[in-house]
Design an enzyme around this catalytic site. Sequence first.
Site, mmCIF file in Angstrom:
data_model
loop_
_atom_site.group_PDB
_atom_site.id
_atom_site.type_symbol
_atom_site.label_atom_id
_atom_site.label_comp_id
_atom_site.label_asym_id
_atom_site.label_seq_id
_atom_site.Cartn_x
_atom_site.Cartn_y
_atom_site.Cartn_z
ATOM 1 N N ASP A 180 -7.243 -2.712 -3.013
ATOM 2 C CA ASP A 180 -8.625 -3.102 -2.699
ATOM 3 C C ASP A 180 -8.880 -2.993 -1.192
ATOM 4 O O ASP A 180 -9.990 -3.237 -0.732
ATOM 5 C CB ASP A 180 -8.954 -4.503 -3.243
ATOM 6 C CG ASP A 180 -8.063 -5.589 -2.694
ATOM 7 O OD1 ASP A 180 -7.139 -5.279 -1.919
ATOM 8 O OD2 ASP A 180 -8.292 -6.770 -3.039
ATOM 9 N N SER A 181 -7.843 -2.572 -0.446
ATOM 10 C CA SER A 181 -8.059 -2.192 0.955
ATOM 11 C C SER A 181 -9.010 -1.002 1.031
ATOM 12 O O SER A 181 -9.493 -0.666 2.125
ATOM 13 C CB SER A 181 -6.727 -1.867 1.641
ATOM 14 O OG SER A 181 -5.968 -0.982 0.845
ATOM 15 N N ASP A 186 -5.319 -2.553 -7.845
ATOM 16 C CA ASP A 186 -5.685 -3.940 -7.534
ATOM 17 C C ASP A 186 -6.852 -4.406 -8.386
ATOM 18 O O ASP A 186 -7.876 -3.703 -8.503
ATOM 19 C CB ASP A 186 -6.122 -4.041 -6.059
ATOM 20 C CG ASP A 186 -4.982 -4.473 -5.163
ATOM 21 O OD1 ASP A 186 -4.022 -5.097 -5.648
ATOM 22 O OD2 ASP A 186 -5.064 -4.167 -3.949
ATOM 23 N N LYS A 222 -2.405 -5.121 -10.141
ATOM 24 C CA LYS A 222 -1.853 -6.100 -9.204
ATOM 25 C C LYS A 222 -2.904 -7.159 -8.957
ATOM 26 O O LYS A 222 -4.102 -6.856 -8.891
ATOM 27 C CB LYS A 222 -1.458 -5.406 -7.891
ATOM 28 C CG LYS A 222 -1.031 -6.387 -6.785
ATOM 29 C CD LYS A 222 -0.339 -5.701 -5.620
ATOM 30 C CE LYS A 222 -1.248 -5.121 -4.565
ATOM 31 N NZ LYS A 222 -2.155 -6.097 -3.927
ATOM 32 N N GLU A 234 -3.542 -11.093 -6.737
ATOM 33 C CA GLU A 234 -3.050 -11.952 -5.661
ATOM 34 C C GLU A 234 -2.920 -13.397 -6.121
ATOM 35 O O GLU A 234 -3.793 -13.912 -6.815
ATOM 36 C CB GLU A 234 -4.019 -11.891 -4.464
ATOM 37 C CG GLU A 234 -4.125 -10.511 -3.837
ATOM 38 C CD GLU A 234 -5.063 -10.469 -2.632
ATOM 39 O OE1 GLU A 234 -5.587 -11.536 -2.214
ATOM 40 O OE2 GLU A 234 -5.276 -9.363 -2.098
ATOM 41 N N GLU A 275 3.441 -10.017 1.537
ATOM 42 C CA GLU A 275 2.690 -9.563 2.718
ATOM 43 C C GLU A 275 2.792 -10.566 3.854
ATOM 44 O O GLU A 275 2.511 -11.760 3.693
ATOM 45 C CB GLU A 275 1.215 -9.331 2.331
ATOM 46 C CG GLU A 275 0.390 -8.847 3.521
ATOM 47 C CD GLU A 275 -0.942 -8.233 3.128
ATOM 48 O OE1 GLU A 275 -1.247 -8.095 1.926
ATOM 49 O OE2 GLU A 275 -1.699 -7.881 4.072
HETATM 50 O O1 KIV Z 1 -4.980 -3.517 -0.933
HETATM 51 C C1 KIV Z 1 -3.930 -3.187 -0.363
HETATM 52 O O2 KIV Z 1 -3.834 -2.187 0.333
HETATM 53 C C2 KIV Z 1 -2.772 -4.065 -0.533
HETATM 54 C C3 KIV Z 1 -1.586 -3.783 0.323
HETATM 55 C C4 KIV Z 1 -1.813 -4.314 1.687
HETATM 56 C C5 KIV Z 1 -0.340 -4.297 -0.256
HETATM 57 O O3 KIV Z 1 -2.797 -4.964 -1.310
#
Ligand code: KIV
Length: 272
Positions: free
Chosen positions: A52-53, A91, A121, A123, A190
């Site tokens: 989600d980055s 994510d 994934k 969090e 992280e």
């Molecule tokens: O969204 C992302 O890029 C991440 C990484 C920083 C692990 O979750």
Amino acid sequence: MSVAKKDIKKVTTHILQGMKNRGEKIAMLTAYDYSMARIFDAAGIDIILVGDSASNVMAGHETTLPITLDQMIYHAQSVIRAIDRCFVVVDLPFGTYQGDSKMALKSAIRIMKESGAHSVKLEGGAEVKDSIKRILSAGIPVMGHLGLTPQSIYKFGTYTVRAKEEEEAAKLLQDAKMLQNLGCFGIVLEKIPAKLGKQVSELIDIPTIGIGAGPDCDGQVLVSHDLLGITKDFHPRFLRRYLELFDAIKGAVEHYISDVKAVDFPSDKEQY
Ligand code: KIV
């Protein structure tokens, strides 16, 4: 001789577990589009994370919170079309899994069905236990994410190192154990002290993938735009830049502009 897609040994959760068992490090990178994913897969990356980055590096938001499930699915579809071998994790974006495990399952199913991704994934630890359980019960592989969890940035207030204090470190260790016991296939750690990264990696049997969590994690992940130097003003200690693409691309574009202005492009050979 070219290798047919079906003959390529694909990375699976089973293979990732085997890598941990053998002490072979796992290399993971983020990707959000077809062209980049094609290059990373050809290079032999083990896992692509459709992170989600994307909210930051693709859409220009300050945080990861605004990106939607539809947008994550769009990015994941593009990545899936590109890859032959690597394992793809997507994510679950903010607001699609917290506090309601039925919604979490629906969101995960949408990602799996509409993109063809291999896993999701999310969090958090104990707070998202029910969501993780329900997603796993549908046969969807889940990767956990502990330590600095950017979707909670307004709770933390800063992006500084997490779990430096004993109490938070103890909770993280407990959460890691819980994620393993629930059936997660791996955990991203992280921005935590390297010592804690080592402790978690030794405590649990499933692979840990670190980003700013020291060398003893079972693998490493970076945001590809950071590794490639496309982002310019981000200099955390854990980041190693392998290219300075911002400058390289800017130089190429400046060259192109000057060629166009000077009527040097297109030349006699570059026309019909
Ligand atoms: O969204 C992302 O890029 C991440 C990484 C920083 C692990 O979750």
